[in-house]
Design an enzyme around this catalytic site. Structure first.
Site, PDB file in Angstrom:
ATOM      1  N   HIS A 290      77.703   4.590  80.933  1.00  0.00           N
ATOM      2  CA  HIS A 290      78.402   5.195  82.088  1.00  0.00           C
ATOM      3  C   HIS A 290      77.912   6.614  82.350  1.00  0.00           C
ATOM      4  O   HIS A 290      78.658   7.437  82.884  1.00  0.00           O
ATOM      5  CB  HIS A 290      79.920   5.206  81.882  1.00  0.00           C
ATOM      6  CG  HIS A 290      80.486   3.901  81.409  1.00  0.00           C
ATOM      7  ND1 HIS A 290      80.916   2.909  82.253  1.00  0.00           N
ATOM      8  CD2 HIS A 290      80.669   3.426  80.155  1.00  0.00           C
ATOM      9  CE1 HIS A 290      81.341   1.877  81.543  1.00  0.00           C
ATOM     10  NE2 HIS A 290      81.201   2.165  80.260  1.00  0.00           N
TER      11      HIS A 290
ATOM     12  N   SER B 175      58.201  23.112  97.046  1.00  0.00           N
ATOM     13  CA  SER B 175      59.017  23.126  98.248  1.00  0.00           C
ATOM     14  C   SER B 175      58.356  24.040  99.267  1.00  0.00           C
ATOM     15  O   SER B 175      57.726  25.028  98.907  1.00  0.00           O
ATOM     16  CB  SER B 175      60.417  23.643  97.904  1.00  0.00           C
ATOM     17  OG  SER B 175      61.024  24.203  99.055  1.00  0.00           O
TER      18      SER B 175
ATOM     19  N   LYS C  65      60.901  25.875  93.360  1.00  0.00           N
ATOM     20  CA  LYS C  65      61.110  24.443  93.137  1.00  0.00           C
ATOM     21  C   LYS C  65      59.876  23.715  92.595  1.00  0.00           C
ATOM     22  O   LYS C  65      58.761  23.961  93.009  1.00  0.00           O
ATOM     23  CB  LYS C  65      61.527  23.745  94.448  1.00  0.00           C
ATOM     24  CG  LYS C  65      62.827  24.188  95.021  1.00  0.00           C
ATOM     25  CD  LYS C  65      64.027  23.814  94.147  1.00  0.00           C
ATOM     26  CE  LYS C  65      64.272  22.328  94.122  1.00  0.00           C
ATOM     27  NZ  LYS C  65      64.645  21.817  95.450  1.00  0.00           N
TER      28      LYS C  65
ATOM     29  N   GLU D 281      60.759   9.830  92.353  1.00  0.00           N
ATOM     30  CA  GLU D 281      61.652   9.550  93.486  1.00  0.00           C
ATOM     31  C   GLU D 281      61.036   8.485  94.395  1.00  0.00           C
ATOM     32  O   GLU D 281      61.717   7.556  94.841  1.00  0.00           O
ATOM     33  CB  GLU D 281      61.905  10.826  94.292  1.00  0.00           C
ATOM     34  CG  GLU D 281      62.797  11.824  93.574  1.00  0.00           C
ATOM     35  CD  GLU D 281      62.899  13.153  94.316  1.00  0.00           C
ATOM     36  OE1 GLU D 281      63.963  13.767  94.255  1.00  0.00           O
ATOM     37  OE2 GLU D 281      61.918  13.594  94.947  1.00  0.00           O
TER      38      GLU D 281
END
Ligand code: ARG
Length: 457
Positions: free
Chosen positions: A153, A274, A280, A287
């Site tokens: 979980h 970024s 970043k 992804e």
């Protein structure tokens, strides 16, 4: 193709919809091999003069060479790669080119080409998956003694070895490879000789053609052979599972690379910056892999949907099964290869993982197991451990920091004594899980050796 029966040309919009050269050029090398095997067999059977078969084979070799040099342009007016190859062949060798299609139809031809393509690609994908598994095993070797919270979980649950966590993916990949081999095995029958649907009147030798093309045998029913694409569904389905597994791995890497987890540093060569926030370092690769799973699932559903309502035998709908198959295997291949590079360069943050074990009372199960081993019924032991966790949480301390007296008071159990303190250690907790499939050190070392042996080829 339209000569004879038709008076007019195909309307431009219909021609565009009809044409498959935009994607079936992938079949060109297989189409050439299939045609050469077919022509040679026709000659052995006395259906074609040997000189014709020789001219055909030489001409086909030239078509292939022109294609490889980028000199052959495929004409959409000719619909597909098969008609384009035949047209070019006839331009090169003349009349004999027109004899190649004796005892054959584009229906058994395309079914053959597609199977050959699919079998080849399952080999490529299996090899790429082996590379990914090897990268995971290499990381596992380096992290046998790295402890990390195991989660359920997404809550810290019990400590495990990082190697054990990584080896879970090796198992998934192992099954993925088996599934691909299994699908390829069923695809490995030659449809040639099935004709348009009802085979052929010529005395052909299907076995000879099958052998020449490396097939394991011939298909058993001509209508089935030209009318089904279930091999494409099976391979796309195996690709979909590959992508589901890669997507989970990608998801974990995204989470673990976050500042919140900080468990892994991804190699810069696989990260993006970024355009506005200079600090970043974004995990774009995992992804995208996560997202591309959606597209491969779509390919699988498309294939099933195209096939499900078709009356026997061949229907042009089947042309539409090509793109989803190409997309599924090519997407999976690109994702597997990229994830391999990403993983090989990933650096796991050992110290950060170790510190994560200190919070979340990951050793509560040890308390329950310890009591149960001493004769307390497990349900009661579980409740006692729960009461101890609650007390430790209220005090904001570790289980061990409570001390025996307070633990006994919280649990209300006389069985709690100093021997309990000995089990409250993450490394011991892991090594006590010494059963097949468990994370104990010796088990993990054996699992790594076992995986390495299976991956030797
Ligand atoms: N390009 C076609 C396909 O992919 C080849 C077979 C065409 N057969 C036909 N009867 N029109 O299915």
């Amino acid at each position: 193709m339209r000569q004879g029966r038709f008076e007019s040309k195909l309307a431009p919009d219909a021609a565009e919809l009809n044409a498959s050269v935009g994607f079936d050029h992938r079949l060109l090398p297989y189409d050439i091999e299939g045609s050469k095997a077919h022509a040679r067999m026709l000659a052995t059977r006395g259906i074609l003069p040997v000189s014709d078969a020789e001219a055909i084979c030489a001409g086909l070799d030239q078509v292939r060479a022109e294609w490889e040099r980028g000199e052959l342009e495929l004409d959409p007016q000719l619909e597909d790669v098969h008609m384009n190859v035949e047209r070019r062949l006839t331009e090169i060798i003349g009349e004999a080119g027109g004899r190649l299609h004796t005892a054959r139809s584009r229906n058994d031809q395309v079914a053959t080409d597609l199977r050959l393509y699919a079998i080849d690609q399952t080999k490529n994908l299996r090899a790429a998956l082996r590379g990914l598994a090897l990268a995971l095993v290499a990381q596992a070797r380096n992290h046998v003694d790295t402890l990390v919270p195991g989660y359920t979980h997404l809550q810290r649950a019990q400590p495990v070895r990082l190697a054990h966590h990584l080896l879970a993916y090796v198992e998934m990949i192992d099954r993925d490879r088996e599934r691909l081999a299994d699908a390829a095995r069923r695809a490995n029958r030659s449809p040639l000789g099935s004709g348009a649907l009802a085979a052929t009147t010529f005395p052909i030798d299907r076995e000879e053609v099958a052998r020449a093309l490396g097939f394991q045998g011939v298909t058993r029913n001509s209508m089935d052979a030209v009318g089904d694409r279930d091999f494409a569904v099976e391979i796309a389905s195996a690709c979909a599972l590959v992508m589901a597994h890669l997507s989970r791995l990608g998801e974990e890497l995204v989470l673990w690379a976050s500042q919140e987890f900080g468990f892994v540093r991804l190699p810069e060569a696989y990260c993006s910056g970024s355009s506005i926030m200079p600090q970043k370092v974004n995990p774009d690769v995992p992804e995208l892999v996560r997202a591309k799973s959606g597209r491969v699932f779509g390919d699988l559903v498309a294939l099933l949907t195209i096939i499900k309502g078709l009356p026997l035998a061949y229907n042009k709908d089947l042309q539409e099964t090509q793109e989803p198959l190409y997309d599924a295997v090519e997407t999976a291949l690109a994702c597997v290869r990229t994830m391999t590079g990403l993983l090989a360069g990933a650096r796991f943050e050992v110290e950060r993982m170790r510190r994560a074990l200190d919070e979340g009372h990951l050793l509560a199960t040890e308390v329950a197991d310890h009591l149960a081993a001493r004769g307390v019924p497990f349900r009661q032991a579980h409740a006692a451990a729960g009461a101890i966790v609650r007390r430790a949480s209220e005090r904001g301390v570790d289980l061990a920091a409570l001390g025996i007296e307070e633990m006994r008071a919280a649990a209300g159990l006389a069985e709690i004594d100093a021997s309990l303190l000995a089990v409250l250690d993450a490394a011991r907790a892991v090594d006590r899980r010494d059963v097949p499939g468990g994370p104990a050190r010796a088990r993990v070392l054996a699992a790594i050796a076992d995986a390495e042996a299976r991956l030797k080829e």
